[in-house]
Design a protein around this motif. Structure first.
Motif, PDB file in Angstrom:
ATOM      1  N   SER A 194     -11.937  -5.564 -23.252  1.00 40.53           N
ATOM      2  CA  SER A 194     -12.727  -4.340 -23.165  1.00 40.53           C
ATOM      3  C   SER A 194     -13.494  -4.093 -24.460  1.00 40.53           C
ATOM      4  CB  SER A 194     -11.804  -3.159 -22.858  1.00 40.53           C
ATOM      5  OG  SER A 194     -12.514  -1.953 -22.898  1.00 40.53           O
ATOM      6  N   GLY A 195     -12.811  -4.240 -25.581  1.00 41.96           N
ATOM      7  CA  GLY A 195     -13.464  -4.058 -26.874  1.00 41.96           C
ATOM      8  C   GLY A 195     -14.583  -5.063 -27.093  1.00 41.96           C
ATOM      9  N   ALA A 196     -14.337  -6.315 -26.708  1.00 45.07           N
ATOM     10  CA  ALA A 196     -15.378  -7.346 -26.827  1.00 45.07           C
ATOM     11  C   ALA A 196     -16.569  -6.994 -25.943  1.00 45.07           C
ATOM     12  CB  ALA A 196     -14.812  -8.712 -26.453  1.00 45.07           C
ATOM     13  N   VAL A 235     -24.922   8.498 -22.570  1.00 39.29           N
ATOM     14  CA  VAL A 235     -24.883   8.913 -23.977  1.00 39.29           C
ATOM     15  C   VAL A 235     -24.488   7.733 -24.859  1.00 39.29           C
ATOM     16  CG1 VAL A 235     -23.681  10.381 -25.652  1.00 39.29           C
ATOM     17  CG2 VAL A 235     -24.433  11.335 -23.462  1.00 39.29           C
ATOM     18  N   VAL A 236     -23.469   6.992 -24.442  1.00 38.02           N
ATOM     19  CA  VAL A 236     -22.982   5.856 -25.237  1.00 38.02           C
ATOM     20  C   VAL A 236     -24.096   4.820 -25.417  1.00 38.02           C
ATOM     21  CG1 VAL A 236     -21.394   3.892 -25.247  1.00 38.02           C
ATOM     22  CG2 VAL A 236     -20.555   6.161 -24.649  1.00 38.02           C
ATOM     23  N   LEU A 237     -24.715   4.422 -24.333  1.00 34.27           N
ATOM     24  CA  LEU A 237     -25.763   3.400 -24.435  1.00 34.27           C
ATOM     25  C   LEU A 237     -26.962   3.889 -25.235  1.00 34.27           C
ATOM     26  CD1 LEU A 237     -25.762   1.641 -20.976  1.00 34.27           C
ATOM     27  CD2 LEU A 237     -25.113   0.716 -23.184  1.00 34.27           C
ATOM     28  N   SER A 238     -27.346   5.127 -25.018  1.00 32.14           N
ATOM     29  CA  SER A 238     -28.466   5.675 -25.785  1.00 32.14           C
ATOM     30  C   SER A 238     -28.125   5.711 -27.270  1.00 32.14           C
ATOM     31  CB  SER A 238     -28.817   7.080 -25.291  1.00 32.14           C
ATOM     32  OG  SER A 238     -29.217   7.036 -23.942  1.00 32.14           O
ATOM     33  N   ALA A 239     -26.901   6.092 -27.577  1.00 31.99           N
ATOM     34  CA  ALA A 239     -26.483   6.142 -28.980  1.00 31.99           C
ATOM     35  C   ALA A 239     -26.486   4.752 -29.606  1.00 31.99           C
ATOM     36  CB  ALA A 239     -25.093   6.766 -29.084  1.00 31.99           C
ATOM     37  N   TYR A 240     -25.966   3.773 -28.884  1.00 29.90           N
ATOM     38  CA  TYR A 240     -25.971   2.405 -29.417  1.00 29.90           C
ATOM     39  C   TYR A 240     -27.388   1.918 -29.688  1.00 29.90           C
ATOM     40  CZ  TYR A 240     -21.054   1.003 -29.096  1.00 29.90           C
ATOM     41  OH  TYR A 240     -19.720   0.866 -29.305  1.00 29.90           O
ATOM     42  N   THR A 241     -28.275   2.146 -28.741  1.00 30.86           N
ATOM     43  CA  THR A 241     -29.641   1.646 -28.930  1.00 30.86           C
ATOM     44  C   THR A 241     -30.349   2.373 -30.074  1.00 30.86           C
ATOM     45  OG1 THR A 241     -30.540   3.102 -27.209  1.00 30.86           O
ATOM     46  CG2 THR A 241     -29.878   0.899 -26.533  1.00 30.86           C
ATOM     47  N   TYR A 242     -29.908   3.578 -30.391  1.00 32.58           N
ATOM     48  CA  TYR A 242     -30.467   4.304 -31.529  1.00 32.58           C
ATOM     49  C   TYR A 242     -29.827   3.827 -32.842  1.00 32.58           C
ATOM     50  CZ  TYR A 242     -31.900   8.080 -34.603  1.00 32.58           C
ATOM     51  OH  TYR A 242     -32.434   8.782 -35.633  1.00 32.58           O
ATOM     52  N   MET A 243     -28.504   3.658 -32.837  1.00 38.76           N
ATOM     53  CA  MET A 243     -27.783   3.332 -34.073  1.00 38.76           C
ATOM     54  C   MET A 243     -27.968   1.897 -34.544  1.00 38.76           C
ATOM     55  SD  MET A 243     -24.060   5.236 -33.793  1.00 38.76           S
ATOM     56  CE  MET A 243     -23.575   4.392 -32.292  1.00 38.76           C
ATOM     57  N   ILE A 244     -27.923   0.938 -33.633  1.00 41.20           N
ATOM     58  CA  ILE A 244     -27.884  -0.474 -34.028  1.00 41.20           C
ATOM     59  C   ILE A 244     -29.046  -0.889 -34.933  1.00 41.20           C
ATOM     60  CG2 ILE A 244     -28.076  -2.835 -33.124  1.00 41.20           C
ATOM     61  CD1 ILE A 244     -26.057  -1.969 -30.939  1.00 41.20           C
ATOM     62  N   PRO A 245     -30.298  -0.535 -34.612  1.00 38.12           N
ATOM     63  CA  PRO A 245     -31.364  -0.951 -35.531  1.00 38.12           C
ATOM     64  C   PRO A 245     -31.305  -0.244 -36.890  1.00 38.12           C
ATOM     65  CG  PRO A 245     -32.302  -0.040 -33.490  1.00 38.12           C
ATOM     66  CD  PRO A 245     -30.825   0.117 -33.421  1.00 38.12           C
ATOM     67  N   ARG A 246     -30.609   0.878 -36.953  1.00 42.45           N
ATOM     68  CA  ARG A 246     -30.573   1.666 -38.181  1.00 42.45           C
ATOM     69  C   ARG A 246     -29.366   1.366 -39.062  1.00 42.45           C
ATOM     70  NH1 ARG A 246     -33.166   4.055 -34.219  1.00 42.45           N
ATOM     71  NH2 ARG A 246     -34.982   5.338 -34.677  1.00 42.45           N
ATOM     72  N   LEU A 294     -18.009   0.722 -35.141  1.00 41.67           N
ATOM     73  CA  LEU A 294     -16.964   1.423 -35.898  1.00 41.67           C
ATOM     74  C   LEU A 294     -17.093   2.931 -35.751  1.00 41.67           C
ATOM     75  CD1 LEU A 294     -14.576   1.321 -37.868  1.00 41.67           C
ATOM     76  CD2 LEU A 294     -16.236   1.309 -39.732  1.00 41.67           C
ATOM     77  N   VAL A 295     -18.298   3.447 -35.859  1.00 39.87           N
ATOM     78  CA  VAL A 295     -18.520   4.887 -35.708  1.00 39.87           C
ATOM     79  C   VAL A 295     -18.122   5.332 -34.299  1.00 39.87           C
ATOM     80  CG1 VAL A 295     -20.309   6.673 -35.598  1.00 39.87           C
ATOM     81  CG2 VAL A 295     -20.305   5.031 -37.471  1.00 39.87           C
ATOM     82  N   THR A 296     -18.516   4.545 -33.307  1.00 43.92           N
ATOM     83  CA  THR A 296     -18.216   4.884 -31.912  1.00 43.92           C
ATOM     84  C   THR A 296     -16.715   4.875 -31.653  1.00 43.92           C
ATOM     85  OG1 THR A 296     -20.332   3.947 -31.240  1.00 43.92           O
ATOM     86  CG2 THR A 296     -18.704   4.252 -29.517  1.00 43.92           C
ATOM     87  N   VAL A 297     -16.040   3.835 -32.117  1.00 46.09           N
ATOM     88  CA  VAL A 297     -14.591   3.738 -31.903  1.00 46.09           C
ATOM     89  C   VAL A 297     -13.868   4.864 -32.641  1.00 46.09           C
ATOM     90  CG1 VAL A 297     -12.550   2.313 -32.370  1.00 46.09           C
ATOM     91  CG2 VAL A 297     -14.598   1.276 -31.398  1.00 46.09           C
ATOM     92  N   THR A 298     -14.351   5.233 -33.816  1.00 52.70           N
ATOM     93  CA  THR A 298     -13.728   6.337 -34.557  1.00 52.70           C
ATOM     94  C   THR A 298     -13.886   7.648 -33.797  1.00 52.70           C
ATOM     95  OG1 THR A 298     -14.156   5.175 -36.632  1.00 52.70           O
ATOM     96  CG2 THR A 298     -13.647   7.521 -36.778  1.00 52.70           C
ATOM     97  N   GLY A 335     -13.113   4.214 -43.187  1.00 53.90           N
ATOM     98  CA  GLY A 335     -13.851   2.979 -42.904  1.00 53.90           C
ATOM     99  C   GLY A 335     -15.294   3.266 -42.518  1.00 53.90           C
ATOM    100  N   VAL A 336     -15.515   4.309 -41.733  1.00 49.45           N
ATOM    101  CA  VAL A 336     -16.883   4.693 -41.376  1.00 49.45           C
ATOM    102  C   VAL A 336     -17.656   5.054 -42.639  1.00 49.45           C
ATOM    103  CG1 VAL A 336     -18.284   6.475 -40.257  1.00 49.45           C
ATOM    104  CG2 VAL A 336     -16.364   5.449 -39.023  1.00 49.45           C
ATOM    105  N   TRP A 337     -17.053   5.874 -43.469  1.00 56.45           N
ATOM    106  CA  TRP A 337     -17.733   6.292 -44.690  1.00 56.45           C
ATOM    107  C   TRP A 337     -18.065   5.094 -45.577  1.00 56.45           C
ATOM    108  CZ3 TRP A 337     -16.266   6.256 -49.931  1.00 56.45           C
ATOM    109  CH2 TRP A 337     -17.140   6.944 -50.766  1.00 56.45           C
ATOM    110  N   LEU A 338     -17.098   4.185 -45.758  1.00 61.03           N
ATOM    111  CA  LEU A 338     -17.339   3.010 -46.594  1.00 61.03           C
ATOM    112  C   LEU A 338     -18.430   2.112 -46.009  1.00 61.03           C
ATOM    113  CD1 LEU A 338     -13.660   2.035 -47.529  1.00 61.03           C
ATOM    114  CD2 LEU A 338     -15.438   2.931 -49.075  1.00 61.03           C
TER     115      LEU A 338
END
Length: 148
Positions: free
Chosen positions: A14-16, A82-93, A101-105, A141-144
């Motif tokens: 699932s994580g993969a 929401v999850v998919l939209s967030a990923y597509t926004y976060m990944i390039p940035r 990591l942010v999502t799992v946290t 870990g997110v902060w680091l």
């Protein structure tokens, strides 16, 4: 012991899957757009679900009773958007690793509240000090990871 190993294996798969879904959705969004990516991914998931239902039988045969579900449970699909939209926004940035990591946290924080109070049918599992420390370590870990 075998049952526990199976549960862990399923969790790793699932994580993969989550780790692969975000970047793939991002690739679609880079070419077509965020909402288009969300639609394509969800149509693909719906088709896979329908094919699995056809291949393996009717499941429990209760799909026709979906109207009897409490209205708020239908929000599960919205959360997928929401999850998919967030990923597509976060990944390039911030990159794939940090996005996951942010999502799992975020998942851990909400899950701890659900477990603590038994919300949404979760079995009550009190937030112990070791569990709280684990969540704090994840936030660290997110902060680091983000501070670079």
């Amino acid at each position: 012991m075998q049952a526990l190993l199976l549960v862990i294996l399923i969790g790793l798969v699932s994580g993969a899957s989550i780790g692969l879904q975000g970047p793939m959705a991002n690739m679609i969004s880079q070419r077509l757009g965020v909402m288009e990516s969300v639609i394509i991914v969800h149509i693909g998931g719906a088709l896979a679900g329908i094919l699995a239902l056809l291949a393996f039988g009717k499941g429990t045969g209760k799909l026709s009773q979906w109207r009897e579900l409490p209205w708020y449970l239908l929000a599960a699909g919205i959360f997928g958007l929401v999850v998919l939209s967030a990923y597509t926004y976060m990944i390039p940035r911030i990159g794939v690793t940090t996005a996951v990591l942010v999502t799992v946290t975020g998942q851990l924080a909400v899950s701890a509240v659900l477990d603590q109070y038994g919300f949404l049918g979760a079995e009550i599992r009190p937030l112990t000090l070791p569990r709280l420390l684990g969540i704090v370590v994840m936030f660290l870990g997110v902060w680091l990871t983000v501070k670079d």
